[in-house]
Structures are given as C-alpha cells and as structure tokens.
Design a protein around this motif. Structure first.
Motif, PDB file in Angstrom:
ATOM      1  N   LEU A   9       0.731  -1.316  -0.103  1.00  0.00           N
ATOM      2  CA  LEU A   9       0.113   0.093  -0.073  1.00  0.00           C
ATOM      3  C   LEU A   9       1.050   1.151  -0.440  1.00  0.00           C
ATOM      4  O   LEU A   9       1.566   1.118   0.512  1.00  0.00           O
ATOM      5  CB  LEU A   9      -0.606  -0.149   1.503  1.00  0.00           C
ATOM      6  CG  LEU A   9      -1.502  -1.190   1.153  1.00  0.00           C
ATOM      7  CD1 LEU A   9      -2.888  -1.121   2.689  1.00  0.00           C
ATOM      8  CD2 LEU A   9      -2.269  -1.632   0.161  1.00  0.00           C
ATOM      9  N   SER A  14      -7.159   2.467  -4.979  1.00  0.00           N
ATOM     10  CA  SER A  14      -5.981   1.689  -4.225  1.00  0.00           C
ATOM     11  C   SER A  14      -6.212   0.458  -5.650  1.00  0.00           C
ATOM     12  O   SER A  14      -6.890   0.248  -5.876  1.00  0.00           O
ATOM     13  CB  SER A  14      -5.921   1.429  -2.956  1.00  0.00           C
ATOM     14  OG  SER A  14      -6.896   0.625  -3.611  1.00  0.00           O
ATOM     15  N   ASP A  42      -4.687   6.574   0.473  1.00  0.00           N
ATOM     16  CA  ASP A  42      -6.144   5.409  -0.200  1.00  0.00           C
ATOM     17  C   ASP A  42      -6.677   4.949   0.316  1.00  0.00           C
ATOM     18  O   ASP A  42      -7.672   4.753   0.218  1.00  0.00           O
ATOM     19  CB  ASP A  42      -4.933   4.253  -1.223  1.00  0.00           C
ATOM     20  CG  ASP A  42      -4.175   5.052  -2.490  1.00  0.00           C
ATOM     21  OD1 ASP A  42      -4.278   6.072  -2.772  1.00  0.00           O
ATOM     22  OD2 ASP A  42      -3.723   4.414  -3.680  1.00  0.00           O
ATOM     23  N   PHE A  43      -6.152   5.237   2.061  1.00  0.00           N
ATOM     24  CA  PHE A  43      -7.674   4.160   2.765  1.00  0.00           C
ATOM     25  C   PHE A  43      -7.784   5.523   3.504  1.00  0.00           C
ATOM     26  O   PHE A  43      -7.799   5.512   5.626  1.00  0.00           O
ATOM     27  CB  PHE A  43      -7.019   3.144   3.221  1.00  0.00           C
ATOM     28  CG  PHE A  43      -6.544   2.133   2.209  1.00  0.00           C
ATOM     29  CD1 PHE A  43      -7.335   1.139   1.826  1.00  0.00           C
ATOM     30  CD2 PHE A  43      -5.198   2.064   1.610  1.00  0.00           C
ATOM     31  CE1 PHE A  43      -7.666   0.598   1.146  1.00  0.00           C
ATOM     32  CE2 PHE A  43      -5.076   1.182   0.858  1.00  0.00           C
ATOM     33  CZ  PHE A  43      -6.130   0.514   0.551  1.00  0.00           C
ATOM     34  N   ILE A  50      -8.407  -0.780   8.139  1.00  0.00           N
ATOM     35  CA  ILE A  50      -8.750  -0.473   6.874  1.00  0.00           C
ATOM     36  C   ILE A  50     -10.166  -0.922   6.672  1.00  0.00           C
ATOM     37  O   ILE A  50     -10.747  -1.350   6.086  1.00  0.00           O
ATOM     38  CB  ILE A  50      -7.427   0.130   5.231  1.00  0.00           C
ATOM     39  CG1 ILE A  50      -7.087  -1.889   5.283  1.00  0.00           C
ATOM     40  CG2 ILE A  50      -6.112   0.123   5.708  1.00  0.00           C
ATOM     41  CD1 ILE A  50      -6.417  -2.089   4.684  1.00  0.00           C
ATOM     42  N   ALA A  83      -9.790   0.857  -1.635  1.00  0.00           N
ATOM     43  CA  ALA A  83     -10.076   1.226  -0.836  1.00  0.00           C
ATOM     44  C   ALA A  83     -11.440   1.705  -0.971  1.00  0.00           C
ATOM     45  O   ALA A  83     -12.148   1.388  -2.044  1.00  0.00           O
ATOM     46  CB  ALA A  83      -9.123   2.507  -1.060  1.00  0.00           C
ATOM     47  N   VAL A 140     -12.525  -0.959   2.988  1.00  0.00           N
ATOM     48  CA  VAL A 140     -12.623  -1.563   2.193  1.00  0.00           C
ATOM     49  C   VAL A 140     -13.573  -2.050   2.037  1.00  0.00           C
ATOM     50  O   VAL A 140     -14.186  -2.214   2.479  1.00  0.00           O
ATOM     51  CB  VAL A 140     -11.752  -3.060   1.743  1.00  0.00           C
ATOM     52  CG1 VAL A 140      -9.824  -2.471   2.139  1.00  0.00           C
ATOM     53  CG2 VAL A 140     -11.870  -4.001   2.911  1.00  0.00           C
TER      54      VAL A 140
END
Length: 150
Positions: free
Chosen positions: A30, A111, A48-49, A86, A106, A88
């Motif tokens: 990541l 991502s 990205d998260f 995170i 993400a 997702v």
C-alpha cells in the motif's frame, strides 16, 4: 536479492522484490507517507485509505515527515483482533474451503486490490464494505528504492 531459509525470507524480506516473490498469495503493498515518528514507531499515513495513520515499529531514526514509503502487510495478517484497520469494499471472493481470499479495494476506489485471508464465515459479500483489521506489528515498511526500513 537475499539469501536465507525460506521462512526467514518470508518473515524478514530485505526488499520489495523478496517480499512480493515469497509467499502465496503475495504481500499487499500500500502507498504510504511518513506522518511523523514517536517512541520507536513510524506513523504511516495511507492516503488511499482515508488517510488512516498506522504506527509501525521501526529502529530507524530520522524518517522525515512526508517521505513516501510502501506499507506491506500479508493477507493472513488481517485479523479481527487487530488494533489498526482500513475500510475496503469487497470486489471478489475466492472460496478455498477452510479459508476465503477476499480481494477488495479502498472505499474511494483509488487503490490496488488488497488480498485478505479470512475464515469462510467472516468473508463478507461482493460489494459489501468491510473494516479490515490487522496488527501494526505485522506490517513492514519499504523506502522509495524498495529497501526494507527496519
């Protein structure tokens, strides 16, 4: 690239190549940015998260804020007991019997795929949002040249 026993290479890869080459499914990489340091930990922001910040244990000193890094976490290191997470969205599920591989992105969609190893019962459904928990102690950091930051 690196010499050692297979499990040593798996647990302690010296660079991105070894980390991605050893293990199946491969380690997740990541994009991260150093957000600061405190008490032997690098605070890694994952843009990205949702800009989640994860404290990763490192011995290195002098990691400058804003330095780009690669945050590595293996699929089997995702665990409901983890202290970091995170968000997702599940893309694809690959049922393998005793475990299921969850391929997700993400929530923002910005991502690469993240592979999560889950028990068959906790895998979720395609299109569902999951909170993927993990222990920051299992994460590895790599610098811009792909070398491991210890």
């Amino acid at each position: 690239e690196q010499v050692g026993a297979p499990l040593d290479l798996y647990d302690n890869p010296a660079n991105l190549f070894v980390a991605g080459f050893i293990g199946s499914p491969k380690m997740n990489f990541l994009k991260g940015v150093i957000a600061g340091t405190e008490a032997g930990k690098a605070l890694v922001r994952l843009p990205d998260f949702g800009d989640v910040t994860v404290p990763v244990s490192v011995k290195a000193t002098g990691l400058a804020t804003g330095t780009p890094v690669t945050f590595g976490i293996r699929p089997e290191h995702f665990d409901e007991a983890g202290s970091a997470s995170i968000a997702v969205v599940v893309d694809i599920l690959e049922h393998l019997g005793g475990e299921t591989l969850v391929y997700a992105r993400a929530v923002s969609g910005n991502s690469d795929l993240v592979t999560i190893s889950a028990s068959h019962r906790e895998a979720g459904k395609s299109g569902e949002t999951l909170t993927a928990r993990f222990s920051p102690d299992k994460a590895l950091l790599f610098d811009a040249e792909g070398k491991r930051i210890y």
